[in-house]
Design an enzyme around this catalytic site. Structure first.
Site, mmCIF file in Angstrom:
data_model
loop_
_atom_site.group_PDB
_atom_site.id
_atom_site.type_symbol
_atom_site.label_atom_id
_atom_site.label_comp_id
_atom_site.label_asym_id
_atom_site.label_seq_id
_atom_site.Cartn_x
_atom_site.Cartn_y
_atom_site.Cartn_z
ATOM 1 N N GLU A 286 8.884 14.750 21.697
ATOM 2 C CA GLU A 286 7.766 14.007 22.928
ATOM 3 C C GLU A 286 7.123 15.003 23.418
ATOM 4 O O GLU A 286 7.558 15.202 24.600
ATOM 5 C CB GLU A 286 8.877 13.178 23.519
ATOM 6 C CG GLU A 286 8.184 11.740 24.028
ATOM 7 C CD GLU A 286 8.476 10.741 24.860
ATOM 8 O OE1 GLU A 286 8.358 9.707 25.521
ATOM 9 O OE2 GLU A 286 9.927 10.579 24.278
ATOM 10 N N ASP B 188 19.862 3.238 22.153
ATOM 11 C CA ASP B 188 20.722 4.602 22.317
ATOM 12 C C ASP B 188 20.497 4.953 23.929
ATOM 13 O O ASP B 188 21.337 6.225 24.147
ATOM 14 C CB ASP B 188 20.283 5.484 21.031
ATOM 15 C CG ASP B 188 18.669 5.529 21.622
ATOM 16 O OD1 ASP B 188 17.787 5.136 22.191
ATOM 17 O OD2 ASP B 188 18.569 7.756 21.722
ATOM 18 N N SER C 238 10.361 3.384 16.034
ATOM 19 C CA SER C 238 11.797 3.630 16.108
ATOM 20 C C SER C 238 11.384 3.098 18.311
ATOM 21 O O SER C 238 11.098 4.205 18.795
ATOM 22 C CB SER C 238 12.165 4.635 15.869
ATOM 23 O OG SER C 238 13.112 5.029 16.706
ATOM 24 N N LYS D 200 19.629 11.361 15.691
ATOM 25 C CA LYS D 200 17.929 11.825 16.747
ATOM 26 C C LYS D 200 18.884 12.238 17.584
ATOM 27 O O LYS D 200 19.819 12.359 18.748
ATOM 28 C CB LYS D 200 18.200 10.076 17.412
ATOM 29 C CG LYS D 200 16.827 9.750 18.069
ATOM 30 C CD LYS D 200 16.482 9.294 18.987
ATOM 31 C CE LYS D 200 17.026 9.490 20.195
ATOM 32 N NZ LYS D 200 16.631 8.859 21.578
ATOM 33 N N GLU E 104 12.494 14.390 17.193
ATOM 34 C CA GLU E 104 11.785 13.815 18.409
ATOM 35 C C GLU E 104 10.885 14.713 19.239
ATOM 36 O O GLU E 104 11.748 14.927 20.063
ATOM 37 C CB GLU E 104 13.156 12.619 18.945
ATOM 38 C CG GLU E 104 11.663 11.490 20.602
ATOM 39 C CD GLU E 104 12.846 11.096 20.495
ATOM 40 O OE1 GLU E 104 12.433 9.956 21.807
ATOM 41 O OE2 GLU E 104 13.601 10.853 20.404
ATOM 42 N N TYR F 136 16.292 8.495 28.768
ATOM 43 C CA TYR F 136 16.667 8.079 28.588
ATOM 44 C C TYR F 136 18.963 7.926 29.045
ATOM 45 O O TYR F 136 18.885 8.849 29.480
ATOM 46 C CB TYR F 136 17.275 8.023 26.393
ATOM 47 C CG TYR F 136 16.556 7.946 25.448
ATOM 48 C CD1 TYR F 136 16.229 6.883 25.777
ATOM 49 C CD2 TYR F 136 15.467 8.820 25.278
ATOM 50 C CE1 TYR F 136 14.542 7.014 24.484
ATOM 51 C CE2 TYR F 136 14.476 8.979 25.094
ATOM 52 C CZ TYR F 136 13.878 7.814 23.579
ATOM 53 O OH TYR F 136 13.309 7.820 23.928
#
Length: 461
Positions: free
Chosen positions: A290, A135, A401, A246, A288, A461
Site C-alpha cells: 500500500e 482483521d 477487500s 494477508k 498488499e 490496522y
C-alpha cells in the site's frame, strides 16, 4: 522531488547524454582493467565470491550508481542496509566489474497445495463477490468501538463480528473474510466457532499474519515484520480452517524523498517471503503493497510511485518462484494526495489505477482486491464500478477487500445495542451488494452508506 521530474525530447540533450555515458563507461572499464592487471585482487575476489542463493526471498539491494566510489564504500553501504532491514546474507545485484556473479534463485518445487491454492484464489474473486476485511487489531477495533461508546472488551468484539458473520445472505456478495487471530479462534455466543459459521455460509476464512511495522531508513518509513515463525503459524491457521492470508507493506510519499528504494525493496522482499511461506503451507497469500494517500502530491505522482512499488514487488515475488495463479494482489487505488486540494473523478481513478497495473502485474494472477484506503464508502464503490465499466476485459478480476468502507455505517447503525442488530445486518448486506455490483460494473442509483470520509493519517490496522 517527484514533481520535478519531466521530459525533454530534444535530440541535443540525448546526444550529450550519450557522449557522457560513453566517457563514463570507458573510464569505468579502464579502471576495472587496471585493478585486475596491477592490483592485488585476491582479497576482493575472496570477499565477493559467488554465494548460493537462499531458498526463501533473497534480499536485493540496488548498487550505488557512482562508478567512482570504491568497493569498500559499496560494501559498507550494503552492510548498513542489511542491518537496518534486519536481514543478512542477501545477494546484491551483479558487480559490473565482473569480479563476482549473482546466481539466479534456485528453482523450487511447487507447493503441495498448488491445486487448492488456485481453487481458493479463484473462489475469492468469483463474479460479483469480494472480501470483508475485519482483521483490525485489538487496539484498532477498540478505537472503532469507542466511537459508539462501547468498551474494548472481548464480549463486545465478539458481538460485533458475530453480527457481521451471521448476516443473512452475506455470501451473495462476500466470498471471504480476513480475520484477526483472536477472531479465527473465537466462538459465537452459542458456542459455535466463527469459522464454522462462515463455512456454513460459504464464506472463506482468512487471516492477517504480519505482526506490525518498525521504523527504518527515513523518518516515518517502515518495514513490516512477522516472518519469524510464520511457517508454523501458517500451518496452525490452516488447521483451524483459514485458507488465505494477508500481509500489509506500507509506503508513503513525501517531498523529502520517501519512499526510498531501500524501503521499497525491503517491503517487497518481506511480501515475497511471506507469500512463498504461505503457499507452501496451504494459504493463498494476499499481497498488499500500500502506498498511502497522505500528502500534497497529485494523482500523477501517486501513480508513478505506486507503479515503482508494484514492479519491485512483482520482481521479488518472481525471485521466490511464487505461484501466480495461487495469489491475489491488494493494492491502493490511484488518487491525488489528501492534502493536495485536488479531487479525481471515478473515470480518472479507474484509468490511472488499471493502466498502471497493466504495466506491472502478470495476467496469470486471477484477481485484484482493492483496499479502500480511507475513501468514503460511496467513493470506494463508485471508483471500483468505473474500473469494471471502463475495463471489462481486464486480464484479472477487479474486486474489493474493504474494511472501513464496509463497516463504518454498519457500526454506527448497531451502536452496541441488541435491538439494532437486524437493521445493522440489513445495511451490511446492502453495502456488500453495492460493492458486489461494482465489481461487475453494474452499480447504479443511490448508495446505502450513511458516513462520509473515512481517512485517517498514517493509518494502521
Amino acid at each position: 522531488m517527484y514533481q520535478s521530474i519531466g521530459h525533454d525530447n530534444s535530440e541535443k540533450k540525448w546526444a550529450n547524454w550519450g557522449l557522457a555515458s560513453s566517457v563514463i563507461a570507458n573510464v569505468a572499464l579502464a579502471g576495472a582493467v587496471c585493478m585486475v592487471a596491477f592490483g592485488n585482487t585476491e582479497p576482493m575476489l575472496e570477499s565477493t565470491a559467488m554465494r548460493v542463493a537462499p531458498q526463501v526471498a533473497p534480499m536485493v539491494h540496488i548498487a550505488p550508481r557512482n562508478v567512482f566510489q570504491g568497493a569498500n564504500f559499496r560494501r559498507n553501504l550494503r552492510m548498513n542496509a542489511e542491518e537496518s532491514l534486519g536481514f543478512t546474507g542477501y545477494i546484491p545485484y551483479p558487480d559490473t566489474t565482473g569480479a563476482s556473479l549473482t546466481p539466479l534463485p534456485a528453482k523450487q518445487e511447487a507447493s503441495p497445495y498448488s491445486a487448492e491454492l488456485k481453487e481458493t484464489a479463484a473462489a475469492i474473486v468469483a463474479d460479483g463477490k469480494g472480501i470483508l476485511a475485519c482483521d483490525e487489531s485489538t487496539k484498532t477495533i477498540g478505537k472503532r468501538l469507542e466511537q459508539i461508546g462501547v468498551p474494548n472488551e472481548e464480549t463486545y468484539r465478539r458481538q460485533w463480528r458475530e453480527l457481521l458473520f451471521r448476516t443473512p445472505k452475506m455470501n451473495e456478495a462476500i466470498s471471504s473474510a480476513i480475520l484477526y487471530e483472536e477472531t479465527l479462534f473465537q466462538n459465537a455466543e452459542d458456542g459455535t466457532p466463527f469459522v464454522d459459521i462462515m463455512k456454513a455460509n460459504n464464506v472463506i476464512p482468512g487471516i492477517k499474519v504480519d505482526t506490525g511495522v518498525r521504523a527504518t531508513f527515513m523518518d516515518g518509513e517502515t518495514i513490516t515484520e512477522g516472518i519469524d515463525g510464520l511457517a508454523e503459524r501458517a500451518a496452525k491457521y490452516y488447521k483451524q480452517g483459514a485458507r488465505f492470508a494477508k500481509w500489509r507493506g506500507v509506503l508513503r510519499i513525501d517531498p523529502n524523498g520517501a519512499p526510498s528504494m531501500e524501503a521499497i525493496e525491503g517491503n517487497a522482499r518481506a511480501l515475497a517471503q511471506y507469500g512463498k511461506i504461505c503457499q507452501m503451507n496451504g494459504l493463498v497469500p494476499i499481497i498488499e503493497p500500500e502506498v498511502l494517500m497522505d500528502g500534497a502530491h497529485g494523482i500523477e505522482v501517486q501513480r508513478w510511485v505506486t507503479e515503482k512499488v508494484q514492479a519491485a514487488t512483482m520482481k521479488a515475488l518472481s525471485d521466490v518462484n511464487i505461484e501466480w495463479e495461487g495469489m491475489l494482489l491488494k493494492p491502493n487505488m490511484i488518487l491525488p494526495g489528501t492534502d493536495s486540494g485536488k479531487t479525481a473523478s471515478p473515470e480518472e481513478v479507474a484509468k490511472n489505477t488499471v493502466e498502471g497495473l497493466m504495466r506491472t502485474l502478470p495476467s496469470a494472477v486471477p484477481g485484484i482486491t482493492f483496499l479502500s484506503g480511507g475513501q468514503s464508502e460511496e467513493e470506494a464503490t463508485r471508483n471500483l464500478n468505473a474500473m469494471n465499466k471502463l475495463y471489462p476485459n481486464a486480464p484479472w478480476k477487479l474486486s474489493f477487500s474493504f474494511g472501513r468502507a464496509l463497516q463504518a455505517s454498519v457500526l454506527k447503525a448497531w451502536d452496541g445495542k441488541t435491538e439494532n442488530v437486524e437493521g445493522a445486518q440489513k445495511l451490511f448486506y446492502a453495502l456488500s451488494k453495492a460493492n458486489g455490483d461494482a465489481s461487475l460494473g453494474k452499480f447504479e442509483g443511490e448508495h446505502p452508506a450513511t458516513t462520509g470520509s473515512l481517512y485517517e493519517k498514517n493509518y494502521v490496522y
